[in-house]
Each structure stands twice: as structure tokens, then as C-alpha cells.
Design an enzyme around this catalytic site. Structure first.
Site, PDB file in Angstrom:
ATOM      1  N   THR A  60       0.825  -1.216   0.000  1.00  0.00           N
ATOM      2  CA  THR A  60       0.000   0.000   0.000  1.00  0.00           C
ATOM      3  C   THR A  60       0.851   1.254   0.000  1.00  0.00           C
ATOM      4  OG1 THR A  60      -1.823  -1.104   1.072  1.00  0.00           O
ATOM      5  CG2 THR A  60      -1.726   1.263   1.372  1.00  0.00           C
ATOM      6  N   TYR A  73      -7.949   1.181  -3.958  1.00  0.00           N
ATOM      7  CA  TYR A  73      -6.651   1.510  -4.502  1.00  0.00           C
ATOM      8  C   TYR A  73      -5.943   0.227  -4.911  1.00  0.00           C
ATOM      9  CZ  TYR A  73      -4.808  -0.142  -0.069  1.00  0.00           C
ATOM     10  OH  TYR A  73      -4.503  -0.926   1.013  1.00  0.00           O
ATOM     11  N   SER A 106       1.546  -7.331  -0.272  1.00  0.00           N
ATOM     12  CA  SER A 106       2.258  -8.334   0.534  1.00  0.00           C
ATOM     13  C   SER A 106       1.404  -9.561   0.830  1.00  0.00           C
ATOM     14  CB  SER A 106       2.812  -7.717   1.820  1.00  0.00           C
ATOM     15  OG  SER A 106       1.817  -7.538   2.783  1.00  0.00           O
ATOM     16  N   THR A 139       1.723  -4.063   4.499  1.00  0.00           N
ATOM     17  CA  THR A 139       1.651  -4.293   5.941  1.00  0.00           C
ATOM     18  C   THR A 139       1.109  -5.685   6.308  1.00  0.00           C
ATOM     19  OG1 THR A 139      -0.547  -3.276   6.068  1.00  0.00           O
ATOM     20  CG2 THR A 139       1.349  -1.843   6.473  1.00  0.00           C
ATOM     21  N   ASP A 140       0.423  -6.336   5.369  1.00  0.00           N
ATOM     22  CA  ASP A 140      -0.267  -7.587   5.734  1.00  0.00           C
ATOM     23  C   ASP A 140       0.687  -8.694   6.196  1.00  0.00           C
ATOM     24  OD1 ASP A 140      -2.635  -6.368   5.098  1.00  0.00           O
ATOM     25  OD2 ASP A 140      -2.893  -7.385   3.168  1.00  0.00           O
ATOM     26  N   LYS A 212       0.675  -7.192  13.238  1.00  0.00           N
ATOM     27  CA  LYS A 212      -0.402  -6.297  12.806  1.00  0.00           C
ATOM     28  C   LYS A 212      -1.633  -6.586  13.656  1.00  0.00           C
ATOM     29  CE  LYS A 212      -2.631  -4.528   8.643  1.00  0.00           C
ATOM     30  NZ  LYS A 212      -2.736  -4.583   7.170  1.00  0.00           N
ATOM     31  N   GLU A 332      -1.210 -28.271  29.638  1.00  0.00           N
ATOM     32  CA  GLU A 332      -2.473 -28.945  29.290  1.00  0.00           C
ATOM     33  C   GLU A 332      -2.241 -30.088  28.303  1.00  0.00           C
ATOM     34  OE1 GLU A 332      -6.288 -26.576  28.962  1.00  0.00           O
ATOM     35  OE2 GLU A 332      -4.811 -25.045  28.514  1.00  0.00           O
TER      36      GLU A 332
HETATM   37  N1  ASP Z   1      -2.698  -5.526   1.201  1.00  0.00           N
HETATM   38  C1  ASP Z   1      -1.703  -4.527   1.423  1.00  0.00           C
HETATM   39  C2  ASP Z   1      -0.343  -5.210   1.487  1.00  0.00           C
HETATM   40  O1  ASP Z   1      -0.038  -5.843   2.447  1.00  0.00           O
HETATM   41  C3  ASP Z   1      -2.003  -3.784   2.675  1.00  0.00           C
HETATM   42  C4  ASP Z   1      -0.974  -2.771   3.102  1.00  0.00           C
HETATM   43  O2  ASP Z   1       0.119  -2.643   2.591  1.00  0.00           O
HETATM   44  O3  ASP Z   1      -1.276  -2.025   4.060  1.00  0.00           O
HETATM   45  O4  ASP Z   1       0.381  -5.106   0.553  1.00  0.00           O
END
Ligand code: ASP
Length: 377
Positions: A60, A73, A106, A139-140, A212, A332
Site C-alpha cells: 500500500t 486503490y 504483501s 503491511t499484511d 499487525k 495442558e
Molecule cells: N494488502 C496490502 C499489502 O499488504 C495492505 C498494506 O500494505 O497495508 O500489501
């Protein structure tokens, strides 16, 4: 070195003095051939600024919105070079060279890109081409890439991974600020010896802990068990909360080729049966990570299936679907009897990476595997 999507021609071995000029002007200037090819590092060293190598993968942070669409996007549209050029003031912090490793969201991150990143970083360190590395990333799966690289890259120079929750064209985009802070950290000698660090939203977080935690908020990355290793902002600079490397950095050998062994994650829930475990085995999993309930637990039938898998030589690692805490041996579940390993603080997606690296390195005895998972403490 070959990279998955960028040919040698796509990679610019030029140190770019980043100027605060508009994105398009720089793009045209760049593609018009005005960027000088220089021997990596020489000019930068002469200017006395740290040399930062940016390895762009997409995400992103490199996304662009269609102005007519609401919120929609496409990630990975802008190159690393364009990204860095769009952030004013970076030229005061460092000499920056950007290379494109991939242009993907990602969610599509894969072994091939991981291996290309690991090899490029190691090469840059071994040949003293850079004083710090920045990886731009979605970010994923950012935390998985951070953890993988933390385990395979040798050397104590800073490696920073950065992303954003909003695309470059969004109102109040968070990418430029995150990039600026990433350069601050990567260029700072106090960042050495701390392994791979994620820098987003004013926080510096360690590769082992960072995860995340929110689907869309810019305040998404957290380290549930131990908190950030530091804080960064443009005005206040960097504040590290620990004296030095908090964790011992393991370095596993990067396996030959471009693929890690198949390890499945099986998510536990109420009314759990053995089908997902049997499926994983029938698809050739060499290891299974249980995203267990609570302290890494699951139903009787799933546990029986896991015990049978372990008896066949499939590595079984108990992790948890719970966001914080540790999975503890023999509380457990009788791990000694079943031949299981516990992930300690590693969440399922990171436990999977470590299991893959260990299997690839020929470590398959449960006691040895457990040592590697527990090595940090
Ligand atoms: N789907 C995007 C990625 O991980 C989300 C992001 O970058 O925030 O590339």
C-alpha cells in the site's frame, strides 16, 4: 543476483541525492537519464552521510488510488525510487539508493522475493555498499518478512522494514512520515545490532514481537508481549527503550534454491475435527503449526491426529490464536509424550517461518527444535 521481477536493468546502481522536488518532475528527470550512475557508496561516503539502500517490494505504501473511487486503490504502483523522491528532507539524512525487488501487495509475498531480499541485503553488507537497509513492504505480511530476514541475514547494520496503511494518493497518507522515520532509524548508529526493525507510526518494533493488530487503522502494529523497542519522530528523534540488542539474533543458513519446505498452519476452533490436519498431511506438509486455542490447545480428535503426524516424522509446533502470552510445554498437553514443540511467544505465522528454516537446515528432532524456539530466553 537475479531478482524475481526486476531485471538487472531495472535496478539502478546509482546513488541518488534525494531532492525535495515534485514526484512527477523527478520521475521524468530519472527516466530522462539524468540520474548519474556512480559507484555505490563512494559519493555518499564523500558527503559524510550514511548510505541507505532501499529495497522496494510494493504494498500500500506504493499504492495509488483512482480518484473517482471511494477508498479503493491498487498496491505496488509506485517504484521505490519515486517513493523516496516524494519525501522532502531525506537528502539531509542520508544518501539513498533505491532498487525494485518486486511490485506486489504483501498478501502475495512469497519465498522467491524473500530469498532475493535476503541475498541482496547480505551482498550489500558483505561488500560494504550500505550503512543501513530499508525495505518498503505491504503491511499484511510485513511481520513475516521481518522475522524471516532477522533469522537469515548476518551483520549488525540496521535493517528497517516500513509500510503504510494508506496509499500515497490518500488524504493524510501515512507513507511519507513512515519513510522519513525509517530513514532516521536506518541511518542511526544506535540502531545497529538490533536485528530487523519495523518502523511505522512513530514506533520501532522488533522482528520477533511485531504484529499487525488492526485491519485498517494506522495505529496497527504492536508488540503485545514486550512493547516497542523504541520511538521515533521527526522532531524528537529516536528514543530506544533498551540499551542494545534485546534478543540474541539467530542466523540460519539461507537454504539453497528459492523455496522453503511446506509447513501448514491449522487454526483451531470449537467443534474442531482432524480434517484440516489430514488435509495438510495429504498435501505434503513437512510441518504443522497449530494456531491453538488458549495455551496452544485443540480438541481431542485434532490432538490425536497431531500425535499421529508427529509419529510419522511431521514436525508439530503448538502456537496460539491468542494475541499475547507464551505457549508453555507440558501444561495442558503432554508435549514430551507426543513429540511436540511449543512456539513460546511466536505467533503461528512466525512459528511457521522458524519451522521452515529449521527443517530446511536438517533440524528435525523435537528437542533440538524446541531449543531453537526457546533460544531467545
Ligand atoms: N494488502 C496490502 C499489502 O499488504 C495492505 C498494506 O500494505 O497495508 O500489501
Amino acid at each position: 543476483m537475479t531478482t524475481p521481477t526486476a531485471s538487472a536493468a531495472g535496478r539502478r546502481q546509482s546513488w541518488i541525492s534525494i531532492l525535495s522536488i515534485p514526484l512527477f518532475a523527478l520521475t521524468l528527470w530519472t527516466y530522462g537519464g539524468a540520474v548519474q550512475a556512480a559507484e555505490p557508496g563512494k559519493d555518499a561516503a564523500a558527503a559524510g552521510l550514511p548510505r541507505i539502500l532501499v529495497l522496494a517490494t510494493g504494498g500500500t505504501i506504493a499504492g495509488q488510488a483512482d480518484p473517482r473511487a471511494t477508498g479503493a486503490y491498487k498496491s505496488g504502483q509506485i517504484t521505490g525510487e519515486q517513493l523516496m523522491a516524494s519525501v522532502p528532507g531525506l537528502d539531509k539524512l542520508a544518501k539513498i539508493n533505491a532498487e525494485q525487488i518486486s511490485s506486489i501487495g504483501s498478501q502475495d509475498m512469497n519465498d522467491k522475493v524473500w530469498f532475493a531480499l535476503a541475498r541482496r541485503i547480505q551482498d550489500a553488507f558483505d561488500k560494504n555498499e550500505a550503512d543501513g537497509i530499508i525495505i518498503t513492504h505491504g503491511t499484511d505480511t510485513l511481520e513475516e518478512t521481518a522475522f524471516f530476514l532477522d533469522n537469515v541475514v548476518r551483520g549488525d547494520k540496521p535493517v528497517v522494514i516500513v509500510g503504510s496503511m494508506r496509499p500515497a494518493t490518500a488524504v493524510s497518507a501515512d507513507g511519507p512520515g513512515n519513510l522519513y522515520e525509517a530513514v532516521q532509524v536506518a541511518a542511526d548508529p544506535r540502531a545497529r545490532g538490533r536485528g530487523v526493525m519495523a518502523v511505522l507510526n512513530d514506533k520501532i518494533q522488533g522482528a520477533r514481537s511485531v504484529t499487525k493488530t488492526n485491519t485498517t487503522s494506522i495505529e496497527t502494529f504492536g508488540s503485545p508481549n514486550d512493547g516497542p523497542i523504541g520511538y521515533v519522530d521527526t522532531a524528537g528523534g529516536i528514543r530506544f527503550m533498551t540499551q542494545g540488542a534485546g534478543f540474541k539474533r539467530a542466523t540460519y543458513r539461507l537454504p539453497a534454491g528459492e523455496q522453503l519446505p511446506r509447513v501448514a498452519i491449522v487454526y483451531s476452533h470449537a467443534n474442531m475435527d482432524a480434517v484440516p490436519i489430514e488435509d495438510a498431511i495429504s498435501h505434503g506438509a513437512k510441518g504443522i503449526v497449530l494456531a491453538g486455542v488458549g495455551d496452544g490447545n485443540t480438541s481431542k480428535s485434532a490432538l490425536d491426529a497431531l500425535e499421529a503426524a508427529a509419529k510419522k516424522g511431521i514436525i508439530v509446533v503448538r502456537s496460539t490464536r491468542v494475541r499475547s502470552g507464551f505457549v508453555t510445554r507440558n501444561v495442558e498437553v503432554d508435549d514430551d509424550k507426543n513429540g511436540f514443540v511449543v512456539s513460546e511467544d511466536l505467533n503461528p505465522q512466525k512459528a511457521r517461518v522458524l519451522t521452515q528454516l529449521l527443517i530446511a537446515g536438517g533440524v528435525t528432532a523435537p528437542a533440538e527444535l524446541q531449543k531453537a524456539f526457546t533460544a531467545t530466553w
